[in-house]
Write a protein that holds these residues in place. Sequence first.
Motif, short mmCIF file in Angstrom:
data_model
loop_
_atom_site.label_atom_id
_atom_site.label_comp_id
_atom_site.label_asym_id
_atom_site.label_seq_id
_atom_site.Cartn_x
_atom_site.Cartn_y
_atom_site.Cartn_z
N ASP A 5 -10.56 -1.56 -7.65
CA ASP A 5 -11.53 -1.22 -8.81
C ASP A 5 -10.67 -0.08 -9.64
OD1 ASP A 5 -13.29 -3.03 -8.47
OD2 ASP A 5 -14.94 -1.65 -7.60
N ALA A 6 -10.35 0.88 -9.10
CA ALA A 6 -9.49 1.99 -9.86
C ALA A 6 -8.22 1.57 -10.25
CB ALA A 6 -9.11 2.85 -8.68
N VAL A 7 -7.59 0.64 -9.63
CA VAL A 7 -6.30 0.16 -10.21
C VAL A 7 -6.49 -0.78 -11.36
CG1 VAL A 7 -4.20 -1.38 -9.76
CG2 VAL A 7 -5.01 0.19 -7.96
N THR A 8 -7.56 -1.76 -11.23
CA THR A 8 -8.00 -2.66 -12.31
C THR A 8 -8.28 -1.72 -13.45
OG1 THR A 8 -8.69 -4.36 -10.47
CG2 THR A 8 -9.58 -4.34 -12.97
N VAL A 62 -0.63 5.96 -7.17
CA VAL A 62 0.03 6.59 -6.19
C VAL A 62 -1.41 6.56 -5.06
CG1 VAL A 62 0.28 9.01 -5.54
CG2 VAL A 62 0.81 8.16 -7.92
N MET A 63 -1.09 6.11 -3.89
CA MET A 63 -1.89 6.19 -2.79
C MET A 63 -1.61 7.41 -1.90
SD MET A 63 -2.12 3.21 0.17
CE MET A 63 -2.99 3.41 1.68
N ILE A 64 -2.68 8.11 -1.55
CA ILE A 64 -2.41 9.35 -0.80
C ILE A 64 -3.04 9.38 0.56
CG2 ILE A 64 -2.65 11.89 -0.89
CD1 ILE A 64 -2.53 11.66 -4.16
N ILE A 123 -4.21 -2.94 -2.87
CA ILE A 123 -3.71 -2.12 -4.16
C ILE A 123 -2.74 -3.40 -4.65
CG2 ILE A 123 -2.31 -0.56 -4.95
CD1 ILE A 123 -3.80 1.64 -3.15
N HIS A 124 -2.00 -3.86 -3.59
CA HIS A 124 -0.87 -4.74 -4.15
C HIS A 124 -1.45 -5.89 -4.86
CE1 HIS A 124 3.06 -6.49 -4.29
NE2 HIS A 124 2.56 -7.35 -3.55
N LYS A 125 -2.55 -6.28 -4.21
CA LYS A 125 -3.35 -7.52 -5.18
C LYS A 125 -3.90 -7.26 -6.47
CE LYS A 125 -4.90 -9.75 -0.79
NZ LYS A 125 -5.84 -10.15 0.02
N ALA A 126 -4.20 -6.01 -6.69
CA ALA A 126 -4.42 -5.65 -7.95
C ALA A 126 -3.49 -5.54 -8.92
CB ALA A 126 -5.36 -4.19 -7.96
N ASP A 127 -2.33 -5.26 -8.29
CA ASP A 127 -0.91 -4.82 -9.09
C ASP A 127 -0.07 -5.12 -8.25
OD1 ASP A 127 1.26 -3.89 -10.31
OD2 ASP A 127 0.35 -2.22 -11.10
N GLN A 128 0.76 -6.22 -8.47
CA GLN A 128 1.86 -6.55 -7.61
C GLN A 128 3.09 -5.96 -7.44
OE1 GLN A 128 2.75 -10.82 -8.29
NE2 GLN A 128 0.99 -11.62 -7.67
N MET A 187 -5.45 3.40 10.98
CA MET A 187 -4.18 3.11 10.55
C MET A 187 -4.09 1.72 9.86
SD MET A 187 -2.64 5.91 10.66
CE MET A 187 -0.75 5.52 10.38
N GLU A 188 -4.81 0.81 10.56
CA GLU A 188 -4.87 -0.61 10.18
C GLU A 188 -5.61 -0.59 8.99
OE1 GLU A 188 -3.38 -3.35 11.29
OE2 GLU A 188 -2.23 -2.05 12.65
N GLU A 189 -6.64 0.34 8.45
CA GLU A 189 -7.65 0.39 7.47
C GLU A 189 -6.60 0.85 6.37
OE1 GLU A 189 -11.76 2.09 6.80
OE2 GLU A 189 -10.17 3.65 6.64
N LEU A 190 -5.54 1.82 6.74
CA LEU A 190 -4.76 2.18 5.60
C LEU A 190 -3.72 1.00 5.07
CD1 LEU A 190 -3.32 5.77 6.38
CD2 LEU A 190 -4.80 5.23 4.71
N LYS A 191 -3.33 0.36 5.98
CA LYS A 191 -2.54 -0.80 5.81
C LYS A 191 -3.18 -2.13 4.69
CE LYS A 191 0.13 -0.59 10.08
NZ LYS A 191 0.63 -1.44 11.02
N LYS A 192 -4.76 -2.06 5.13
CA LYS A 192 -5.56 -2.83 4.41
C LYS A 192 -5.58 -2.53 3.00
CE LYS A 192 -10.23 -4.64 3.79
NZ LYS A 192 -11.37 -4.51 4.32
N ILE A 193 -5.70 -0.98 2.79
CA ILE A 193 -5.87 -0.55 1.41
C ILE A 193 -4.50 -0.78 0.76
CG2 ILE A 193 -6.18 1.62 0.14
CD1 ILE A 193 -8.03 2.87 2.60
N ARG A 194 -3.56 -0.57 1.38
CA ARG A 194 -2.23 -0.64 0.59
C ARG A 194 -2.21 -2.47 0.26
NH1 ARG A 194 3.30 -1.45 0.25
NH2 ARG A 194 4.70 0.59 0.12
N ARG A 195 -2.57 -3.35 1.03
CA ARG A 195 -2.17 -4.62 0.63
C ARG A 195 -3.19 -4.98 -0.55
NH1 ARG A 195 -2.78 -5.27 6.39
NH2 ARG A 195 -4.77 -6.02 6.04
#
Length: 356
Positions: free
Chosen positions: A222-225, A153-155, A260-265, A250-258
């Motif tokens: 790290d958290a998702v892993t 969950v990303m908040i 997270i997706h790398k850690a769990d597809q 907002m671009e930083e948020l998009k990066k965080i989302r990307r």
Amino acid sequence: MFRFFRKKDRPQSSDAQTESVSDIIVDSPSLPAIEPQQAPPAPQALAQPVPESASQSWMSRLRQGLARTSIGGIFTGSKVDESLYDELESALIMSDAGVQASTTLIEALRQTVRKERLQSAQEVREALTDVLTEHLRALEKPFEVGAIKPLVVMIAGVNGAGKTTSIGKLAHALQAGGARVLLAAGDTFRAAAREQLIEWGNRNHVAVIAQEGGDPAAVAFDAVTAGHARHMDVVMVDTAGRLPTQLHLMEELKKIRRVIHKADQTAPHEVLLVVDGNTGQNALAQVKAFDTALNLTGLIVTKLDGTAKGGVLAALASGAQGCRPIPVYWIGVGEQLEDLQPFVAREFAQAMLGTH
């Protein structure tokens, strides 16, 4: 309280990551890893019935919180005529329901009154409760835990919306329902944000993944892993507050989302926006901007206690200002741990209109 959680069984993946996670700091009590052969919590752990006393207590707090929004007093001593409809429409607009939703609601009420030949103001109030309930159904959706492990969950949210506090309350609620929770201190910008989340972790006996001055995307990774390695049920990633007009953030948020997706597809599975209920119609612009950037899956609406702008949820349900009706998973009407509860359309409509 937990009737809105649905836990589903799913076979544990055989290739779950079990290696240690490097360069992370666990700042609150660590949770031992679950051995693969250990059985997960029973599904009913997240589907406990709500005790009647607790339900009544929550409704009391919700009514008290929306007291300034309530338009129930309009019906007292009123006749069922055109002036009543006008007064109700004005009250809805003043509650920040907006013109679009208010017009829709009053027209539906007129049709119900004609069809059922209602004659008393009390009958009209009950009818409006039903109409408002159906209008808000578009926002009502259970928060499902257990179908995916871990549920990532990303908040996100603007500064001061109550994001970190909401994460702490959610951790408490999810744990009470039987879920194993891991938090990620991804707000590396605000002073003491990391310490605040760690304190919430200590209060709830939940582990927190953090880094000293680390990149928020790295913390999230790290958290998702770690969530996979420890077989957690839920991983919640906090992010720094920001205005939607701050494009670089907002671009930083998009990066965080990307990342997270790398850690769990398959992640993030939920992307939640925390909205301050006191902002009224301005909340719609926030929802639209964050949804465009992150493709939101749900909302947490906070600080509804004492606000006169509770009608904004009706505006959101109507798709006002180009917003799609994103589910409202949780609403908050106080500072206590139990004051963040699942959104229920009928309960909210009853609190707004003073009905039972």
